[in-house]
Motif scaffolding. Structure first.
Motif: not given
Length: 127
Positions: A36-42, A47-59
């Motif tokens: 997940x990424x986000x873009x605020x106005x202007x 980067x907000x968060x990421x998860x591995x293909x298995x779901x076992x690792x998150x960032x």
């Protein structure tokens, strides 16, 4: 070609919660990391968060750590972002993205590693 469709955005008061979803199709969802990424106005997209293909690792980005939770349901080809204790500074368009690296087990989820993006969903947090 992968297609990603976000949903769940909206207007919420500070301190409230929202759950974003991202439905994926066109690629074997369970073999790729997601983010997940986000873009605020202007501002630039971040980067907000990421998860591995298995779901076992998150960032998580430091700004959302402890408040947001990324998860995935590989049986339903769906990515989620649970957002709690929302703040006005969380206001942005939120994008889900698919990592182009199959079976990636590393920890580096830089933006250029993602090759497919959704159209975005707007989250507005009022004070």
């Amino acid at each position: 070609q992968v297609q990603l469709v976000e949903s769940g955005g909206g207007l919420v008061q500070a301190g409230g919660s929202l759950r974003l979803s991202c439905a994926a199709s066109g690629r074997t969802f369970s073999t790729y990391g997601m983010g997940w990424f986000r873009q605020a106005p202007g501002k630039e997209r971040t980067f907000v968060a990421a998860i591995s293909w298995s779901g076992s690792s998150v960032y998580y980005a430091d700004s959302v750590k402890g408040r947001f939770t990324i998860s995935r349901d590989n049986a339903k080809d769906t990515l989620f972002l649970q957002m709690n204790s929302l703040k006005p500074e969380d206001t942005a368009v939120y994008y889900c993205a698919a990592d182009r690296r199959k079976w990636y087990t590393g920890t580096n989820y830089y933006e250029n590693a993602f090759d497919a993006w959704g159209q975005g969903t707007l989250v507005t947090v009022s004070s």
